[in-house]
Enzyme design. Structure first.
Site, mmCIF file in Angstrom:
data_model
loop_
_atom_site.group_PDB
_atom_site.id
_atom_site.type_symbol
_atom_site.label_atom_id
_atom_site.label_comp_id
_atom_site.label_asym_id
_atom_site.label_seq_id
_atom_site.Cartn_x
_atom_site.Cartn_y
_atom_site.Cartn_z
ATOM 1 N N ASP A 1 11.476 -25.531 4.300
ATOM 2 C CA ASP A 1 11.860 -25.336 5.702
ATOM 3 C C ASP A 1 10.684 -25.738 6.593
ATOM 4 O OD1 ASP A 1 12.366 -23.942 8.295
ATOM 5 O OD2 ASP A 1 14.068 -23.118 7.212
ATOM 6 N N ILE A 2 10.969 -26.396 7.700
ATOM 7 C CA ILE A 2 9.890 -26.834 8.590
ATOM 8 C C ILE A 2 9.302 -25.684 9.412
ATOM 9 C CG2 ILE A 2 10.644 -29.239 8.718
ATOM 10 C CD1 ILE A 2 11.844 -28.592 11.481
ATOM 11 N N HIS B 1 23.607 -24.384 4.260
ATOM 12 C CA HIS B 1 22.281 -24.292 3.644
ATOM 13 C C HIS B 1 21.945 -22.839 3.310
ATOM 14 C CE1 HIS B 1 21.571 -24.072 8.020
ATOM 15 N NE2 HIS B 1 20.477 -23.381 7.762
ATOM 16 N N LEU B 2 21.364 -22.694 2.130
ATOM 17 C CA LEU B 2 20.946 -21.391 1.624
ATOM 18 C C LEU B 2 19.446 -21.262 1.820
ATOM 19 C CD1 LEU B 2 21.511 -18.774 -0.051
ATOM 20 C CD2 LEU B 2 21.025 -20.154 -2.097
ATOM 21 N N HIS B 3 19.026 -20.183 2.489
ATOM 22 C CA HIS B 3 17.601 -19.899 2.646
ATOM 23 C C HIS B 3 17.113 -19.155 1.406
ATOM 24 C CE1 HIS B 3 17.194 -20.822 6.980
ATOM 25 N NE2 HIS B 3 18.493 -20.515 7.001
#
Length: 147
Positions: A36-37, A104-106
């Site tokens: 992740d940015i 999207h899965l964190h």
């Protein structure tokens, strides 16, 4: 909007196509994982299907396997990056709280290193962030038709 037009506008689709930069940590025929940015902890990964799926509400009972496979990849990546499966957080933001309209899965670890703000933004059991288990339960209860 056609599928091609949608994928050209979606930054995650662009990452899958190699058209946008990302720090990729896993890729296979169906899924891609990258950092992740704006990480909420030392490790904050996003796992996405290569196929454009808008969000968790687009999934059905027939496609719940996508969530299960994403979780398996997430657990594998936690182990590969020397994390533990007791000190991590995994989940999905629910519309309209997802910043990118691509499923999207964190995967965030170590959980203990998350800031106060990070703990709130990625707090399970809220109306805006759900664990994979809660997501699967919701899908099974509310969705029954194919994509």
């Amino acid at each position: 909007m056609s599928v091609v037009q949608q994928s050209l506008k979606c930054v995650f689709c662009q990452i899958c196509q190699g058209l946008a930069p990302a720090s990729i940590v896993h890729q296979d025929l169906k899924y891609l994982a990258f950092r992740d940015i704006k990480p909420a902890s030392k490790n904050h990964l996003l796992i996405i299907p290569r196929e454009h799926i808008t969000d968790v509400r687009s999934l059905t009972v027939e496609t719940v396997k996508i969530v299960e496979e994403m979780v398996e990849i997430g657990q594998q990546l936690v182990k590969e990056h020397l994390g533990t499966l007791v000190d991590y957080r995994m989940g999905f933001h629910w519309p309209p709280f997802n910043s990118v309209k691509h499923l999207h899965l964190h995967v965030i670890f170590p959980e203990q290193s998350m800031s106060f703000i990070g703990r709130q933004v990625f707090r399970p059991g809220t109306f805006y962030f759900a664990t994979p288990e809660t997501t699967i339960d919701w899908i099974k209860k509310h969705r029954s038709s194919s994509l």
